[in-house]
Design an enzyme around this catalytic site. Structure first.
Site, PDB file in Angstrom:
ATOM      1  CB  SER A 106      -0.883   0.001   1.252  1.00 12.19           C
ATOM      2  OG  SER A 106      -1.495   1.267   1.421  1.00 12.19           O
ATOM      3  CE1 TYR A 129      -6.292   4.462  -2.313  1.00  9.56           C
ATOM      4  CE2 TYR A 129      -4.716   4.305  -0.509  1.00  9.56           C
ATOM      5  CZ  TYR A 129      -5.920   3.928  -1.097  1.00  9.56           C
ATOM      6  OH  TYR A 129      -6.734   3.025  -0.471  1.00  9.56           O
ATOM      7  CB  THR A 155      -6.393   2.110  -5.296  1.00  3.96           C
ATOM      8  OG1 THR A 155      -5.582   0.964  -5.024  1.00  3.96           O
ATOM      9  CG2 THR A 155      -7.738   1.957  -4.607  1.00  3.96           C
ATOM     10  CE  LYS A 230      -7.054  -3.419  -4.111  1.00  5.89           C
ATOM     11  NZ  LYS A 230      -7.723  -2.470  -3.223  1.00  5.89           N
ATOM     12  CG  HIS A 254     -11.105  -0.032  -0.842  1.00  7.69           C
ATOM     13  ND1 HIS A 254     -10.362   0.752  -1.680  1.00  7.69           N
ATOM     14  CD2 HIS A 254     -10.468   0.024   0.353  1.00  7.69           C
ATOM     15  CE1 HIS A 254      -9.341   1.276  -1.013  1.00  7.69           C
ATOM     16  NE2 HIS A 254      -9.378   0.830   0.226  1.00  7.69           N
TER      17      HIS A 254
HETATM   18  C1  LIG Z   1      -7.557  -2.522   6.770  1.00 10.56           C
HETATM   19  C2  LIG Z   1      -7.608  -2.368   5.293  1.00 10.56           C
HETATM   20  C3  LIG Z   1      -6.810  -1.433   4.676  1.00 10.56           C
HETATM   21  C4  LIG Z   1      -6.826  -1.304   3.282  1.00 10.56           C
HETATM   22  N1  LIG Z   1      -5.974  -0.412   2.699  1.00 10.56           N
HETATM   23  C5  LIG Z   1      -5.940  -0.345   1.343  1.00 10.56           C
HETATM   24  C6  LIG Z   1      -4.994   0.502   0.704  1.00 10.56           C
HETATM   25  O1  LIG Z   1      -4.194   1.164   1.343  1.00 10.56           O
HETATM   26  N2  LIG Z   1      -5.025   0.546  -0.650  1.00 10.56           N
HETATM   27  C7  LIG Z   1      -5.896  -0.203  -1.393  1.00 10.56           C
HETATM   28  O2  LIG Z   1      -5.880  -0.131  -2.619  1.00 10.56           O
HETATM   29  N3  LIG Z   1      -6.781  -1.027  -0.812  1.00 10.56           N
HETATM   30  C8  LIG Z   1      -6.814  -1.121   0.536  1.00 10.56           C
HETATM   31  N4  LIG Z   1      -7.692  -1.983   1.133  1.00 10.56           N
HETATM   32  C9  LIG Z   1      -8.535  -2.860   0.294  1.00 10.56           C
HETATM   33  C10 LIG Z   1      -7.811  -4.175   0.010  1.00 10.56           C
HETATM   34  O3  LIG Z   1      -6.766  -3.989  -0.899  1.00 10.56           O
HETATM   35  C11 LIG Z   1      -8.749  -5.235  -0.581  1.00 10.56           C
HETATM   36  O4  LIG Z   1      -9.426  -4.671  -1.682  1.00 10.56           O
HETATM   37  C12 LIG Z   1      -9.738  -5.800   0.406  1.00 10.56           C
HETATM   38  O5  LIG Z   1      -9.197  -5.883   1.698  1.00 10.56           O
HETATM   39  C13 LIG Z   1     -10.139  -7.213  -0.064  1.00 10.56           C
HETATM   40  O6  LIG Z   1     -11.095  -7.742   0.740  1.00 10.56           O
HETATM   41  P1  LIG Z   1     -10.821  -8.795   1.935  1.00 10.56           P
HETATM   42  O7  LIG Z   1     -10.225  -8.004   3.059  1.00 10.56           O
HETATM   43  O8  LIG Z   1     -12.203  -9.252   2.243  1.00 10.56           O
HETATM   44  O9  LIG Z   1      -9.912  -9.885   1.435  1.00 10.56           O
HETATM   45  C14 LIG Z   1      -7.695  -2.118   2.518  1.00 10.56           C
HETATM   46  C15 LIG Z   1      -8.510  -3.045   3.152  1.00 10.56           C
HETATM   47  C16 LIG Z   1      -8.462  -3.195   4.516  1.00 10.56           C
HETATM   48  C17 LIG Z   1      -9.328  -4.234   5.168  1.00 10.56           C
END
Ligand SMILES: Cc1cc2nc3c(=O)[nH]c(=O)nc-3n(C[C@H](O)[C@H](O)[C@H](O)COP(=O)(O)O)c2cc1C
Length: 356
Positions: A106, A129, A155, A230, A254
Site C-alpha cells: 500500500s 493512490y 486504486t 484496482k 475495497h
Molecule cells: C484494513 C484495510 C486497509 C486497506 N488499505 C488499502 C490501501 O491502502 N489501498 C488499497 O488499494 N486497498 C486497501 N484496502 C482494500 C484491500 O486492498 C482489498 O481490496 C480488500 O481488503 C479485499 O477484501 P478482503 O479483506 O475481504 O480480502 C484495505 C482493506 C483493509 C481491510
C-alpha cells in the site's frame, strides 16, 4: 488451540491489537452490507466435481503478468501493518517471499518501500493512490520503479473515503510512533481529526478526487512498469481499462469499505470476464476465505485472487509466521479443493466446475 482456517485468525488476532485497530481492519462502510455480501455470495455458488481423473499430483502454481506464483493468490494492499504487529510490512513481505507469491504494498504503509522490496526477491507491486500534488505522485511511482517493484496497482475506488462508522466513533488515527513512511512530504502530518476519522481527514486533504480516465496516460508516461487498475466494479469500466492501456484489473470494492450496497465482487466477475475476454488479466478480491472460494473465482474468469484481511489477522496473531500460516492453510485448501474437483493444474480450472 491452533487456527484451522482463515476465519479463525480473526478470532485469535482480536486479543492482540487495540480495539480501534481491530475496528479499522475489520470494518466496512455504512451498514456493511457489501462487506458481508462479498463473502456470503461465495456460499451461494456451488461446485461440480469430476472423479477418476488422477489427482495424485496437484500443482497449484499460477502466474500473473508473466510472474510465476506458487499459487493463484496475491497479498492485497492494506494500510498500516504496524498497527497489527511491530514488524509490519516487512514481516508480510518476508512471508510472501518465502511462500512464492506477490505482495502488493500500500501507498499508506508504515515501512519504506525500498526495505519491503529488499526482503522479497522483488516480488512486490506498488499500490498507488494519486495525490493532489502530482510531484509527490510522480516521486512515488519513480521510487517504486527504482526499488524494483513489478507493477503499479492504481486504486481508483477511493476519490473520498467510505463512511466507516466505527472509525468515526473511535476517531481513528495513527499512534504517535507510526507514520506514512513512503510520503516524507506529507507523512509527518498528524492525521487531521476534524469531525470524522483521522484517515478520512488525511484522504480528503491529500488524495485527488478529480482523478479521471484522462490521467491514466500521465501515470503510464511516468514509468515503464505494467499498470493494473484496482477497484473495477462493472464491465463498462473494465472495457475502459482495456481501452486506456491497462495490463490488468482488480475486480474489487475495497473489501466493502467504500460504496455500501454495491454488489459482491464474485457476482460481477462473470460479466466483466465476458466483456473483456482475454484482452486483460483479471484479479479479484473481497471476502475470499476458503480454497473453494479461490477455485470459484478462477472458474468464473479470474487469473488469481487477492486476500486482504486474513493477512492482517495472521500478522497480528504471530507476525511473519502468522502470515505464512495463513498462506499455507489457504494453499492446502486450494490443493485439496482442486483434487476433489478432479483438477490437477490451475490452467484446467474453468467454468465446467460451476454447478449450473
Ligand atoms: C484494513 C484495510 C486497509 C486497506 N488499505 C488499502 C490501501 O491502502 N489501498 C488499497 O488499494 N486497498 C486497501 N484496502 C482494500 C484491500 O486492498 C482489498 O481490496 C480488500 O481488503 C479485499 O477484501 P478482503 O479483506 O475481504 O480480502 C484495505 C482493506 C483493509 C481491510
Amino acid at each position: 488451540m491452533q487456527p484451522l482456517n482463515l476465519n479463525d485468525f480473526e478470532v485469535f488476532a482480536r486479543d492482540k491489537i487495540s480495539e480501534s485497530a481491530y475496528d479499522y481492519f475489520r470494518g466496512g462502510a455504512d451498514d456493511e452490507i457489501t462487506l458481508l455480501e462479498n463473502s456470503s455470495a461465495y456460499k451461494n455458488i456451488f461446485l461440480k466435481y469430476r472423479v477418476l481423473r488422477d489427482v495424485s499430483n496437484v500443482d497449484t502454481s499460477a502466474s500473473f503478468l508473466g510472474i510465476k506464483l506458487s499459487m493463484p493468490v496475491l497479498i492485497a494492499p492494506t494500510a498500516f501493518h504496524k498497527l497489527a504487529h511491530p514488524e509490519g510490512e516487512i514481516a508480510v513481505s518476508k512471508a510472501a517471499s518465502s511462500e512464492g507469491i506477490i505482495m502488493i504494498l500500500s501507498t499508506l504503509s508504515n515501512s519504506d518501500m525500498e526495505d519491503v522490496v529488499n526482503e522479497n526477491d522483488k516480488m512486490v507491486m506498488f499500490q498507488l493512490y494519486v495525490y493532489k500534488d502530482r510531484e509527490i505522485t510522480r516521486e512515488l511511482i519513480q521510487r517504486a520503479e527504482s526499488a524494483g517493484m513489478k507493477a503499479i496497482v492504481l486504486t481508483v475506488d477511493t476519490p473520498y473515503i467510505g463512511k466507516r462508522e466505527k472509525d468515526i466513533r473511535n476517531r481513528f488515527t495513527l499512534p504517535e510512533h507510526l507514520s506514512v513512511k513512503n510520503l516524507l512530504p506529507v507523512s509527518k502530518d498528524k492525521f487531521p481529526v476534524v469531525d470524522n476519522s483521522g484517515l478520512a481527514g488525511y484522504v480528503s486533504s491529500h488524495l485527488d478526487p478529480s482523478l479521471s480516465w484522462k490521467d491514466i496516460d500521465w501515470i503510464k508516461s511516468v514509468s515503464k512498469l505494467p499498470l493494473v487498475i484496482k477497484g473495477i466494479g462493472c464491465s463498462e469500466d473494465a472495457l475502459l481499462s482495456v481501452e486506456n492501456g491497462a495490463d490488468g484489473i482488480v475486480v474489487s470494492n475495497h473489501g466493502g469499505r467504500q460504496l455500501d450496497t454495491c454488489r459482491a465482487t464474485i457476482d460481477v466477475l462473470p460479466e466483466i470476464a465476458e466483456s473483456v475476454s482475454d484482452k486483460i488479466e483479471i484479479l479479484i478480491d473481497g471476502g475470499i476465505r476458503k480454497g473453494t472460494d479461490v477455485i470459484k473465482a478462477l472458474a468464473l474468469g479470474a487469473k488469481a485472487v487477492l486476500i486482504g484481511r486474513p493477512v492482517i489477522w495472521g500478522l497480528a496473531y504471530d507476525g511473519e509466521k502468522g502470515v505464512k500460516d495463513v498462506l499455507n492453510i489457504l494453499r492446502n485448501e486450494i490443493t485439496l479443493a482442486m483434487a476433489l474437483c478432479g483438477v490437477d493444474k490451475v490452467k484446467n480450472i474453468n467454468n465446467e466446475l460451476i454447478a449450473k
